[in-house]
Design an enzyme around this catalytic site. Structure first.
Site, short mmCIF file in Angstrom:
data_model
loop_
_atom_site.label_atom_id
_atom_site.label_comp_id
_atom_site.label_asym_id
_atom_site.label_seq_id
_atom_site.Cartn_x
_atom_site.Cartn_y
_atom_site.Cartn_z
N ASP A 15 3.65 26.41 20.87
CA ASP A 15 4.33 26.21 22.16
C ASP A 15 4.61 24.71 22.27
O ASP A 15 4.16 23.92 21.43
CB ASP A 15 3.41 26.67 23.31
CG ASP A 15 4.02 26.46 24.69
OD1 ASP A 15 5.23 26.72 24.85
OD2 ASP A 15 3.31 25.99 25.61
N SER A 16 5.32 24.34 23.34
CA SER A 16 5.54 22.91 23.57
C SER A 16 4.26 22.22 24.04
O SER A 16 4.15 21.00 23.94
CB SER A 16 6.62 22.72 24.63
OG SER A 16 6.21 23.36 25.82
N TYR A 47 10.19 21.50 26.60
CA TYR A 47 11.29 22.07 25.81
C TYR A 47 12.45 22.51 26.73
O TYR A 47 13.60 22.52 26.32
CB TYR A 47 10.80 23.30 25.03
CG TYR A 47 10.16 23.01 23.69
CD1 TYR A 47 9.82 21.72 23.29
CD2 TYR A 47 9.90 24.07 22.81
CE1 TYR A 47 9.22 21.49 22.05
CE2 TYR A 47 9.31 23.84 21.56
CZ TYR A 47 8.97 22.55 21.19
OH TYR A 47 8.39 22.34 19.97
N GLY A 48 12.10 22.91 27.93
CA GLY A 48 13.11 23.47 28.85
C GLY A 48 14.27 22.54 29.14
O GLY A 48 15.34 22.97 29.57
N CYS A 78 6.22 30.64 23.25
CA CYS A 78 7.01 29.84 24.17
C CYS A 78 8.32 30.59 24.37
O CYS A 78 8.99 30.94 23.39
CB CYS A 78 7.27 28.47 23.53
SG CYS A 78 8.47 27.47 24.41
N ASN A 79 8.66 30.85 25.63
CA ASN A 79 9.90 31.58 25.90
C ASN A 79 11.12 30.77 25.51
O ASN A 79 12.10 31.30 24.98
CB ASN A 79 9.99 31.92 27.39
CG ASN A 79 9.00 32.98 27.80
OD1 ASN A 79 9.34 34.15 27.89
ND2 ASN A 79 7.76 32.60 28.03
N THR A 80 11.06 29.46 25.77
CA THR A 80 12.20 28.60 25.49
C THR A 80 12.48 28.56 23.99
O THR A 80 13.63 28.70 23.55
CB THR A 80 11.93 27.17 26.03
OG1 THR A 80 11.39 27.28 27.36
CG2 THR A 80 13.17 26.34 26.06
N GLU A 159 1.28 21.40 33.01
CA GLU A 159 0.82 20.60 31.85
C GLU A 159 0.00 19.40 32.32
O GLU A 159 -0.93 18.98 31.66
CB GLU A 159 2.05 20.16 31.04
CG GLU A 159 1.74 19.56 29.69
CD GLU A 159 1.43 20.59 28.58
OE1 GLU A 159 1.74 21.78 28.73
OE2 GLU A 159 0.85 20.16 27.57
N CYS A 191 7.80 32.01 31.28
CA CYS A 191 7.35 30.77 30.63
C CYS A 191 5.85 30.94 30.44
O CYS A 191 5.15 31.37 31.36
CB CYS A 191 7.65 29.56 31.53
SG CYS A 191 6.87 28.03 30.95
N THR A 192 5.37 30.61 29.26
CA THR A 192 3.96 30.89 28.96
C THR A 192 3.00 29.95 29.70
O THR A 192 1.79 30.16 29.67
CB THR A 192 3.70 30.84 27.44
OG1 THR A 192 4.20 29.59 26.93
CG2 THR A 192 4.38 32.00 26.73
N HIS A 193 3.53 28.94 30.36
CA HIS A 193 2.67 28.11 31.21
C HIS A 193 2.32 28.85 32.52
O HIS A 193 1.29 28.56 33.13
CB HIS A 193 3.38 26.80 31.59
CG HIS A 193 3.36 25.75 30.54
ND1 HIS A 193 4.11 25.83 29.40
CD2 HIS A 193 2.67 24.57 30.45
CE1 HIS A 193 3.90 24.74 28.66
NE2 HIS A 193 3.03 23.97 29.28
#
Ligand code: DGL
Length: 278
Positions: A15-16, A47-48, A78-80, A159, A191-193
Site C-alpha cells: 500500500d502507500s 497515492y490518491g 490499496c484501492n488507488t 496516516e 480506501c484501505t485506510h
C-alpha cells in the site's frame, strides 16, 4: 511460474502507507500460518493525488521487490494502486491470478449482498476518477446505482494518526453530509485506510447504512486463490518466527510505527528500504 511456487513462501502485501495493514491483519487472522512481507510506500503517500502513470510505475517496482523476496502471491492492498496499477502488475510479473487487487472482491460482495440497492463509494481522487467501482459493479449488475465521492483528506489524516477524535469526526461528518450520498443503502470504504475510521463513519449513519469494509472479504478471496493453487501454508509445529512477518517502508515515519502496533500485537519492527534509489 506456478510450478516453482511453494506453500511456505510468503504473501507480499503493499500500500502507500498503513492502510494496507487493515488487509494484512485480516489475512493473518484468517490464515495464521501465512508469512507476510509488507511494503508501505510512505515516500510517495498519498497515492490518491498522483497520476495514474506514476502509480503504475510505483506498483510495478514494488511488485518486483516482493517477487525478488520470493513471494508466492502479491496483494495490492490499496484501492488507488488496484485501480491504476493492477493490470500493469499482472502483465509485468506474469503471476496471473496470484496478483490480487482489493476492488474485485469488494464489488462481488456488494452485488451479492446489496443487489439493486443504492451503493455509495468513498475513496481517493484517483480511485474515484478511474470510475473503477462503478464499472466493476455495472459488469456484474447494470441496474445497481453507484455514487462516488472523493474524500482526499481522509487517508493523510489517518496516516498522521488522526482518528477517533474530534477533528477526524468533524472532517468525516462534513464529507458524509454531501447530498450525493443521501439515500444510500450501503457505503463501500474504497480506501484501505478507512477501516480505521469505520466506527466514526458508522456513528454518523447509525443503523441506516451498512458500512462495507472489504478487508475480510479480500482475506477470504486470498484464501480461495491459494487453495485453488494448492498454496495454503499448512504451517509447522514451531509456528511462525519473528522473521516471518516483515514490514518495510520506503521512508521511515513515526506515525507508521505507532499505528502499526494497533494492528499487530507484537511490536512491529520497521525496516526502511528505499527501493527508489538505484
Ligand atoms: N490506502 C490507499 C487506497 O486504498 C490510498 C491512500 C493514498 O492516497 O495513498 O486507496
Amino acid at each position: 511460474m506456478t510450478t516453482l511456487v511453494k506453500p511456505a513462501q510468503p504473501i507480499g502485501i503493499f500500500d502507500s502507507g498503513i492502510g494496507g495493514l487493515t488487509v494484512a491483519k485480516a489475512i493473518t487472522k484468517l490464515l495464521p500460518n501465512e508469512k507476510i512481507i509488507y511494503f508501505g510506500d510512505t515516500a510517495h503517500m498519498p497515492y490518491g493525488e498522483k497520476s495514474a502513470d506514476a502509480i503504475k510505475h510505483y506498483s510495478i517496482k514494488i511488485a518486483e521487490f516482493l517477487k525478488y523476496k520470493n513471494c508466492k502471491m502479491i496483494v495490492i492492498a490499496c484501492n488507488t494502486a488496484s485501480a491504476a496499477g493492477y493490470k500493469a502488475v499482472v502483465k509485468h510479473t506474469g503471476m496471473k491470478d496470484l496478483i490480487v487487487n482489493v476492488i474485485d472482491p469488494a464489488a462481488d460482495y456488494v452485488v451479492k449482498h446489496f443487489y439493486r440497492k443504492k451503493i455509495g463509494v468513498i475513496a481517493t481522487k484517483r480511485t474515484v476518477s478511474s470510475n473503477v467501482y462503478a464499472k466493476r459493479i455495472a459488469r456484474l449488475d447494470s441496474v445497481t446505482d453507484v455514487v462516488q465521492l472523493a474524500t482526499p483528506l481522509l487517508a493523510p489524516m489517518i496516516e498522521e494518526g488522526f482518528y477517533n477524535n474530534k477533528i477526524s469526526q468533524t472532517i468525516i461528518n462534513s464529507y458524509l453530509s454531501k447530498s450525493k450520498l443521501n439515500t444510500i443503502d450501503a457505503l463501500i470504504l474504497g480506501c484501505t485506510h478507512y477501516p480505521l475510521i469505520k466506527n466514526e463513519i458508522q456513528k454518523f449513519y447509525g443503523k441506516k447504512v451498512a458500512v462495507v469494509d472489504s478487508s475480510e472479504v479480500v482475506a477470504q478471496y486470498v484464501k480461495t486463490v491459494l487453495e485453488k493453487h494448492g498454496l495454503l501454508n499448512p504451517g509447522t509445529k514451531f509456528g511462525l518466527g519473528k522473521a516471518d512477518r516483515q514490514f518495510y517502508v520506503s521512508d521511515y515515519t513515526q506515525s507508521f510505527e505507532e499505528s502499526s502496533k494497533i494492528f499487530f500485537d507484537e511490536k512491529v519492527k520497521l525496516k526502511q528500504f528505499n527501493i527508489w534509489e538505484d
